[in-house]
Design an enzyme around this catalytic site. Structure first.
Site, PDB file in Angstrom:
ATOM      1  CB  SER A 125      66.146  13.916  26.584  1.00 27.33           C
ATOM      2  OG  SER A 125      65.067  13.398  26.531  1.00 27.33           O
ATOM      3  CG  ASP A 151      67.720  20.526  22.444  1.00 26.98           C
ATOM      4  OD1 ASP A 151      66.349  20.383  22.331  1.00 26.98           O
ATOM      5  OD2 ASP A 151      68.055  19.989  23.350  1.00 26.98           O
TER       6      ASP A 151
END
Lengths: 342, 225
Positions: free
Chosen positions: B95, B217
């Site tokens: 991330s 995602d």
């Protein structure tokens, strides 16, 4: 609703929160409890809920299902938001107060530095005046001139006293505390007697009853204790009844020195008792008798610097200031060092 | 001041010539890697750490102003790398840490020889001609929403990390370390994460880079990868 992925039911923030916080928790921890989550209503508006989640696993530890229970909690969320807002407001207010306090503190420090510098610089011209008056005193001819010079000398001494007080204040306030030197100087009783003699001279017609029993050495700065007595006695003479005697007592007893000054006269109003030892506190007295209001403050600072205390009591019959301190430095709680008065 | 390794709660394990550093993303701490990193331990020297403000890091080292951008996190990574004398290591960033790795690559030449970026996004907010996946308004809503879950933090812990009554020893471990985040820091870090824009830094990536994306995602869509 059936058959849609869970994330589609959540608002965008809810989705992000689920992915970044709740999904890892479920995987690692197996459950989460009482988490605020927002569902999307049909009109696209968020519906506040509280959610509990649990991941079930098979015998191998592999996840088999995730169950999440949502409980509508609109009022609770509103209530929480109000709490948050008030907490935020309280925090902001506290910060503002703190900032203001800091500023005030800096200002006060600056003022005290100013006082210290001013007090110090006033001493030199005053010393010149004093020296001039002394020289004049030796050569004056007429009685009138002699009187004028004597008056000048008294005034110079009074000014020197005021400057000393201001410097003591500044020192006390600037964190250094009033300096005391514990040295085997003049015996304490002799110093105290000398102070009484001086004040008797300054206040003719007033009766001062003295009762001194300092029959063992006291580990103190005797000139500072003398200064304290001078301040207390001067105070008693100024504010006490002129027709009644002022009592000065000092004795050593049980490892302690107790020095007290008491006078008859009007009692100190109860509301003034708390402020007595604050700098610049002045009671009612004729303007001509007024000092700077530093006497009691300085006396209390001297008491502190000796690891002792100065307390005041006042009844309609008697007003009394009592100073107590341990006779030996070793038996004191505090060290001899300067005491921060702030 | 404690050393860098204490500050970032650095844990070194494994047995290998080459080092592999794992950087956790937003929302958790190095525990995130607990099912991943062990798989690399036989072949790599694994380095795990917590970003300052997260997990077992030294919270007193956190300073809102200093950590107001990802560059400070990258500086920390480089400091850790120097502390461990890393050279030609593999950087795995999840991330937001993907971009931290991109920045660290520039700041510590030679330290990392390969990047593996998981769920990376150079910019989360849509821009002209660019799809980040979120509107500025949605990110603001997220930051606001985060507060809703910080109500329970009054006792210094989130309800979501409260113990498992059946297994108190687990609870102890989890409350002490798992995804522990101070609410104020979490919110500040969320702002740093979701308002970051590192698109122009990507040009500086000159080492072999593996980009891993999740098919669903929601935070870093396939398009941003």
């Amino acid at each position: 609703m059936l058959g849609r992925p869970l994330l589609e039911l959540l608002t965008v923030p809810g989705r992000i929160y689920y992915e970044t916080h709740l999904a890892p928790l479920l995987r690692m921890h197996g459950f989460f409890s009482e988490v605020a989550l927002d569902l999307l209503e049909g009109d696209g508006e968020p519906l506040h809920t509280i959610a509990n989640g649990k991941e079930t696993r098979d015998s191998e530890g592999r996840p088999t299902s995730i169950r999440i229970a949502f409980v509508k909690s609109i009022d609770r969320r509103r209530y929480e938001q109000e709490l948050l807002r008030s907490r935020e407001m309280a925090r902001a207010a506290a910060e503002a107060t703190e900032e203001k306090l800091q500023r005030e503190h800096q200002m006060a420090e600056l003022r005290e530095q100013f006082i210290a510098v001013l007090g110090h610089d006033l001493r030199n011209p005053l010393a010149a005046l004093s020296a001039g008056a002394r020289i004049l005193d030796r050569t004056v001819q007429s009685e009138k001139e002699r009187q004028i010079v004597a008056m000048m000398q008294t005034t110079v001494m009074r000014m020197a006293g005021l400057i000393d007080d201001v410097l003591d204040l500044a020192r006390g306030r600037l964190g250094g505390g009033i300096a005391v030197e514990h040295k085997a100087g003049k015996p304490l009783e002799a110093v105290l007697t000398q102070v009484v003699v001086e004040l008797r001279l300054a206040s003719p017609g007033r009766e001062i009853v003295v009762d001194l029993h300092v029959d063992r050495p006291v580990d103190c700065d005797s000139s500072r204790i003398g200064q304290m007595l001078s301040n207390l006695l001067g105070n008693a003479l100024t504010h006490g009844s002129a027709s009644k005697p002022v009592m000065v007592r000092a004795e050593t007893r049980d490892e302690a020195l107790e020095l007290s000054v008491s006078n008859a006269g009007e009692r100190i109003p109860p509301e003034a008792m708390d402020k007595l030892f604050e700098p610049f506190f002045r009671g009612k007295a004729r303007a001509s008798r007024q000092g700077l209001g530093l006497g009691l403050y300085i006396a209390s600072q001297i008491a502190k610097a000796h690891g002792g205390e100065l307390v005041a009591t006042s009844t309609p019959e008697e007003t009394r200031f009592t100073f107590t301190m341990p006779v030996q430095a070793e038996s004191r709680d505090q060290t001899d060092g300067p005491v921060d008065s702030t | 001041m404690p050393g860098v390794l204490e500050r970032n709660n650095v844990k070194v394990r494994g047995a290998g010539e080459q080092s592999m550093m794992f950087a956790h993303g937003y929302g958790c701490d190095q525990n995130m890697w607990r099912f991943v990193a062990p798989a690399f331990e036989p072949d790599f020297n694994t380095v795990l750490f917590d970003h300052v403000g997260a997990g077992g890091s030294d919270l007193s080292a956190y300073n809102k102003r200093k950590y107001s951008n990802l560059s400070a996190c990258a500086d920390d990574v480089v400091e850790i790398g120097r502390g461990l004398e890393l050279h030609d290591a593999v950087f795995v960033g999840h991330s937001v840490s993907a971009m931290v790795g991109v920045l660290a690559l520039q700041k510590g030449p030679g330290m990392f020889g390969k990047l593996i970026l998981v769920g990376a996004s150079a910019r989360y907010i849509d821009d002209e001609g660019y799809v980040g996946g979120f509107s500025a308004k949605q990110i603001e809503e997220l930051l606001e929403f985060l507060e809703a879950n910080h109500m329970g933090w009054s006792a210094q812990m989130a309800p979501l990390i409260m113990g498992n009554p059946d297994r108190p020893e687990l609870a102890e471990e989890l409350t002490n370390s798992f995804c522990r985040t101070d609410p104020d820091i979490a919110k500040a870090f969320a702002r740093v994460t979701f308002t970051s824009d590192n698109r122009k830094d990507l040009a500086g990536v000159t080492v072999p880079t593996l980009i891993l994306q999740c098919s669903e995602d929601i935070i870093a869509s396939e398009a941003v990868g």
